[in-house]
Design an enzyme around this catalytic site. Structure first.
Site, PDB file in Angstrom:
ATOM      1  N   GLU A  58       0.710  -1.313  -0.055  1.00  0.00           N
ATOM      2  CA  GLU A  58      -0.016  -0.077  -0.055  1.00  0.00           C
ATOM      3  C   GLU A  58       0.677   1.302   0.160  1.00  0.00           C
ATOM      4  O   GLU A  58       0.236   2.190   0.003  1.00  0.00           O
ATOM      5  CB  GLU A  58      -1.050  -0.070   1.060  1.00  0.00           C
ATOM      6  CG  GLU A  58      -2.053  -0.971   1.153  1.00  0.00           C
ATOM      7  CD  GLU A  58      -1.776  -2.309   1.350  1.00  0.00           C
ATOM      8  OE1 GLU A  58      -0.881  -2.703   2.070  1.00  0.00           O
ATOM      9  OE2 GLU A  58      -2.279  -3.400   0.408  1.00  0.00           O
ATOM     10  N   THR A  86       7.170 -17.002   3.210  1.00  0.00           N
ATOM     11  CA  THR A  86       6.161 -16.702   2.463  1.00  0.00           C
ATOM     12  C   THR A  86       6.437 -16.295   1.020  1.00  0.00           C
ATOM     13  O   THR A  86       7.568 -15.510   0.705  1.00  0.00           O
ATOM     14  CB  THR A  86       5.108 -15.340   2.883  1.00  0.00           C
ATOM     15  OG1 THR A  86       4.163 -15.193   1.970  1.00  0.00           O
ATOM     16  CG2 THR A  86       5.887 -14.181   3.407  1.00  0.00           C
ATOM     17  N   HIS A  88       4.715 -14.787  -0.850  1.00  0.00           N
ATOM     18  CA  HIS A  88       4.096 -13.492  -1.160  1.00  0.00           C
ATOM     19  C   HIS A  88       5.084 -12.313  -1.232  1.00  0.00           C
ATOM     20  O   HIS A  88       4.876 -11.393  -1.819  1.00  0.00           O
ATOM     21  CB  HIS A  88       3.275 -12.844   0.467  1.00  0.00           C
ATOM     22  CG  HIS A  88       2.001 -12.068  -0.063  1.00  0.00           C
ATOM     23  ND1 HIS A  88       1.336 -12.624  -0.714  1.00  0.00           N
ATOM     24  CD2 HIS A  88       1.735 -10.927   0.620  1.00  0.00           C
ATOM     25  CE1 HIS A  88       0.218 -11.469  -0.662  1.00  0.00           C
ATOM     26  NE2 HIS A  88       0.505 -10.706  -0.047  1.00  0.00           N
TER      27      HIS A  88
HETATM   28  N1  INI Z   1       3.696  -6.707   3.645  1.00  0.00           N
HETATM   29  C1  INI Z   1       4.852  -5.940   4.306  1.00  0.00           C
HETATM   30  O1  INI Z   1       5.104  -4.822   4.409  1.00  0.00           O
HETATM   31  N2  INI Z   1       6.293  -6.863   4.404  1.00  0.00           N
HETATM   32  C2  INI Z   1       5.804  -8.156   4.097  1.00  0.00           C
HETATM   33  O2  INI Z   1       6.914  -9.031   4.402  1.00  0.00           O
HETATM   34  C3  INI Z   1       4.925  -8.642   3.733  1.00  0.00           C
HETATM   35  N3  INI Z   1       4.612 -10.266   3.409  1.00  0.00           N
HETATM   36  O3  INI Z   1       5.787 -10.962   3.511  1.00  0.00           O
HETATM   37  O4  INI Z   1       3.678 -10.714   3.081  1.00  0.00           O
HETATM   38  C4  INI Z   1       3.592  -7.748   3.326  1.00  0.00           C
HETATM   39  N4  INI Z   1       2.639  -8.471   3.133  1.00  0.00           N
HETATM   40  C5  INI Z   1       1.397  -7.539   3.088  1.00  0.00           C
HETATM   41  C6  INI Z   1       1.179  -6.649   1.865  1.00  0.00           C
HETATM   42  O5  INI Z   1       2.138  -5.739   1.956  1.00  0.00           O
HETATM   43  C7  INI Z   1      -0.169  -6.165   1.664  1.00  0.00           C
HETATM   44  O6  INI Z   1      -0.538  -5.363   2.953  1.00  0.00           O
HETATM   45  C8  INI Z   1      -1.604  -7.066   1.633  1.00  0.00           C
HETATM   46  O7  INI Z   1      -1.224  -8.146   0.639  1.00  0.00           O
HETATM   47  C9  INI Z   1      -2.617  -6.370   1.514  1.00  0.00           C
HETATM   48  O8  INI Z   1      -2.769  -5.582   0.707  1.00  0.00           O
END
Ligand code: INI
Length: 156
Positions: A58, A86, A88
């Site tokens: 975001e 993750t 992600h």
């Molecule tokens: N957001 C982070 O700031 N750091 C992370 O390590 C992270 N991981 O690993 O998942 C992360 N995920 C959340 C992402 O930024 C969003 O807030 C979420 O997907 C909602 O849109």
């Protein structure tokens, strides 16, 4: 021949900071570093605004929203993307860095970047400590220099 260099004098500069809450204890330490760097270079606390968002993903939209207000001379982005377990990570880290670079080019606003992308919490802690090497502090001081060098180039 003109030589342009930005000073590290932050007096009178208005600074916006975008912080993500994911891995908040790390981002709080980056924010402390950034505020320390701004204060020690003359930025007044009343010239600093801080926006908090859920995660690093975001940060770009929020940074763009701040950039187009015209209220800031420079912005600083603070976050912590930690690989951990993750997948992600891959979808967050790259797009955030690319988007911040893109926003700089689209808006002409210098943006300090301290969205950590690290393998584990230990690496994040190393880069956000109270001493030298705090990436939030480095990004904030770099943002002051960039605001000043761009002002000098645009003024000529
Ligand atoms: N957001 C982070 O700031 N750091 C992370 O390590 C992270 N991981 O690993 O998942 C992360 N995920 C959340 C992402 O930024 C969003 O807030 C979420 O997907 C909602 O849109």
């Amino acid at each position: 021949m003109a030589t342009f260099e930005g000073s590290h004098d932050g007096k009178g500069l208005r600074v916006g900071i975008v912080c993500s809450r994911f891995n908040e204890f790390i981002v709080n330490a980056l924010l402390e570093g950034a505020l320390r760097g701004l204060a020690s270079h003359g930025v007044s606390e009343s010239d600093i605004d801080v926006a908090w968002v859920p995660g690093a993903y975001e940060i770009p939209i929020t940074t763009k929203a701040m950039a187009v207000t015209g209220r800031y001379d420079t912005l600083v982005t603070l976050g912590a993307v930690i690989r951990g377990e993750t997948a992600h990570f891959e979808y967050v880290a790259g797009p955030v860095a690319d988007s911040i670079a893109q926003i700089q080019l689209e808006t002409g606003m210098p943006i300090g970047f301290a969205v950590l992308t690290v393998e584990n919490v230990e690496q994040a802690v190393e880069r956000s400590g109270p001493g030298a090497g705090n990436k939030g502090e480095e990004a904030a001081v770099g943002a002051i220099e960039m605001a000043n060098v761009l002002k000098a180039i645009r003024k000529k």
